[in-house]
Design an enzyme around this catalytic site. Structure first.
Site, PDB file in Angstrom:
ATOM      1  N   GLN A 229     -58.979  66.752  14.172  1.00  0.00           N
ATOM      2  CA  GLN A 229     -60.575  66.454  14.492  1.00  0.00           C
ATOM      3  C   GLN A 229     -60.764  65.243  15.233  1.00  0.00           C
ATOM      4  OE1 GLN A 229     -63.366  68.280  12.961  1.00  0.00           O
ATOM      5  NE2 GLN A 229     -64.154  66.944  14.413  1.00  0.00           N
TER       6      GLN A 229
ATOM      7  N   ARG B 214     -53.241  73.059   6.662  1.00  0.00           N
ATOM      8  CA  ARG B 214     -54.224  72.505   5.983  1.00  0.00           C
ATOM      9  C   ARG B 214     -53.806  72.536   4.370  1.00  0.00           C
ATOM     10  NH1 ARG B 214     -60.823  72.919   6.431  1.00  0.00           N
ATOM     11  NH2 ARG B 214     -60.152  71.533   8.271  1.00  0.00           N
TER      12      ARG B 214
ATOM     13  N   HIS C 165     -57.171  63.647   9.175  1.00  0.00           N
ATOM     14  CA  HIS C 165     -57.708  64.762   9.878  1.00  0.00           C
ATOM     15  C   HIS C 165     -57.516  64.504  11.484  1.00  0.00           C
ATOM     16  CE1 HIS C 165     -59.390  68.527  10.585  1.00  0.00           C
ATOM     17  NE2 HIS C 165     -60.653  68.374   9.995  1.00  0.00           N
TER      18      HIS C 165
ATOM     19  N   ARG D 160     -63.029  71.224  19.335  1.00  0.00           N
ATOM     20  CA  ARG D 160     -61.659  71.480  18.227  1.00  0.00           C
ATOM     21  C   ARG D 160     -60.781  72.585  18.910  1.00  0.00           C
ATOM     22  NH1 ARG D 160     -61.846  70.683  12.661  1.00  0.00           N
ATOM     23  NH2 ARG D 160     -59.891  71.398  12.916  1.00  0.00           N
TER      24      ARG D 160
ATOM     25  N   ASP E 144     -69.367  61.508   7.768  1.00  0.00           N
ATOM     26  CA  ASP E 144     -68.895  62.452   7.257  1.00  0.00           C
ATOM     27  C   ASP E 144     -69.461  62.753   5.810  1.00  0.00           C
ATOM     28  OD1 ASP E 144     -67.263  64.815   6.620  1.00  0.00           O
ATOM     29  OD2 ASP E 144     -65.625  63.554   6.171  1.00  0.00           O
TER      30      ASP E 144
ATOM     31  N   CYS F 201     -68.106  65.468  11.893  1.00  0.00           N
ATOM     32  CA  CYS F 201     -67.130  66.398  11.906  1.00  0.00           C
ATOM     33  C   CYS F 201     -67.587  68.085  11.347  1.00  0.00           C
ATOM     34  CB  CYS F 201     -65.757  66.146  11.529  1.00  0.00           C
ATOM     35  SG  CYS F 201     -65.938  66.082   9.529  1.00  0.00           S
TER      36      CYS F 201
HETATM   37  N1   CP Z   1     -64.364  69.767  10.513  1.00  0.00           N
HETATM   38  C1   CP Z   1     -63.604  70.729  10.202  1.00  0.00           C
HETATM   39  O1   CP Z   1     -62.336  70.630   9.847  1.00  0.00           O
HETATM   40  O2   CP Z   1     -64.292  71.893   9.735  1.00  0.00           O
HETATM   41  P1   CP Z   1     -63.792  73.275   8.847  1.00  0.00           P
HETATM   42  O3   CP Z   1     -63.514  72.451   7.237  1.00  0.00           O
HETATM   43  O4   CP Z   1     -64.719  74.379   8.718  1.00  0.00           O
HETATM   44  O5   CP Z   1     -62.184  73.557   9.110  1.00  0.00           O
END
Ligand code: CP
Length: 325
Positions: free
Chosen positions: A135, A105, A132, A296, A228, A268
């Site tokens: 997701q 990430r 992403h 997820r 989002d 998400c």
């Molecule tokens: N949706 C998502 O990526 O959540 P986090 O940022 O908690 O990993």
């Protein structure tokens, strides 16, 4: 030694429509037999790097790798040399000799591409400023569970339409053959290059793209509604301005009245009730966000197993009951 090309998952379109279906089918099988697949038996290690905070991604990758028979190694911001004291290329060369998969990430997509270029194990984008894609695998699995199919369904995303989620809804949705509608204010719409890539993919799958600043156009009779946060990581100083800018795109009961009566709602998470989504919507009957969050885990397990097999690093996982490794 295997001569297979190493497969990475950096952007939603790294999977063709057929491959995306294979991963989703495998995710459904893994969800039905949660502890029955062990492509990381050994245990092999998966390095999971975070340059940004996380709850779902961190926990789902940690649990998922363990359930696949492996050992997750979580590396938090500031805990490694990656990208500041050591080049991404050199880091990739070293990591590939120690771990079976790299999950990252980070901020710039270019960093992930650099990592993949120099890695001899699969690299997975677990969120960048641009995309992403993990997701979206979870989101598509959730839609398929609730609607029984993906191709031909319509899906609207409302809000900050220039962010990573909007880009991934567009690319993953059209890859699945969906009709994707993206709505946000002028100046906060997807980059032309992303729209062009989505239209190209849609030409292969039957998926279509609508980009609009009119939330009603996006919502009219739609099967899936998604949103989002309006204030992504690093934008906290702009909160007041962004709340004013995106107010028209809130997913509330009035917005849901425009969608199909059986429409489902995705987010998400983390969610900010009364900003991008009303409490009565996220906590209401049409919301599937808790299934989406759980998925997820299943989607990423399937992705990791699929990438390992497709890269010649593990046996192909079977969908047949009793034939699993
Ligand atoms: N949706 C998502 O990526 O959540 P986090 O940022 O908690 O990993």
């Amino acid at each position: 030694m295997s001569t297979a090309t190493i497969r990475h998952f950096l952007v939603d379109t790294d999977l063709t429509q057929a491959e995306q279906t294979e991963v989703l089918d495998l995710a459904a099988a893994m969800k039905a037999d949660r502890y029955g697949y062990h492509p990381y038996a050994g245990p092999q290690t998966v390095a999971v790097f975070f340059d940004k905070t996380s709850t779902r991604t961190r926990v789902s990758f940690a649990a998922g790798v363990a359930e696949l028979g492996g050992q997750p190694l979580i590396i938090n911001p500031g805990e490694s040399q990656l990208g500041h004291k050591e080049s991404i290329a050199d880091s990739a060369r070293v990591l590939g000799r120690m771990v079976s998969t790299i999950v990252w990430r980070t901020y710039a997509q270019a960093g992930l591409e650099e990592m993949a270029t120099h890695s001899r194990v699969p690299v997975i984008n677990s969120l960048s400023d641009e995309y992403h894609p993990c997701q979206l695998l979870a989101d598509l699995l959730t839609v398929r569970e609730h609607k029984g199919k993906l191709a031909g369904l319509s899906m609207a995303y409302l809000g900050d339409a220039a962010n990573n989620m909007a880009n991934s809804y567009l690319l993953a949705g059209v890859t699945a053959g969906m009709h994707v509608r993206i709505a946000g204010p002028a100046g906060h719409l997807p980059d032309e290059a992303v729209v062009a890539a989505a239209r190209d993919r849609g030409a292969e799958t039957g998926g279509t793209v609508t980009i609009t600043s009119d939330p009603s156009e996006a919502l009219s009779g739609v099967d899936v509604v998604a949103t989002d946060t309006w204030v992504s990581m690093g934008q906290e100083d702009e909160k007041a301005e962004r709340v004013k800018l995106f107010g028209r795109y809130r997913v509330d009961e009035a917005a849901m009245a425009l969608a199909a009566p059986e429409a489902i709602v995705l987010h998400c998470l983390p969610a900010y009730r009364e900003y991008e989504i009303a409490a009565e919507v996220i906590d209401g009957d049409q919301s599937v966000v808790w299934d989406e969050a759980e998925n997820r885990l299943h989607a990423q397990k399937a992705l990791m197993a699929w990438l390992m097999a497709s890269s010649g690093l593990a046996a192909a996982p079977s969908l047949e009951e009793g034939a699993r490794r």
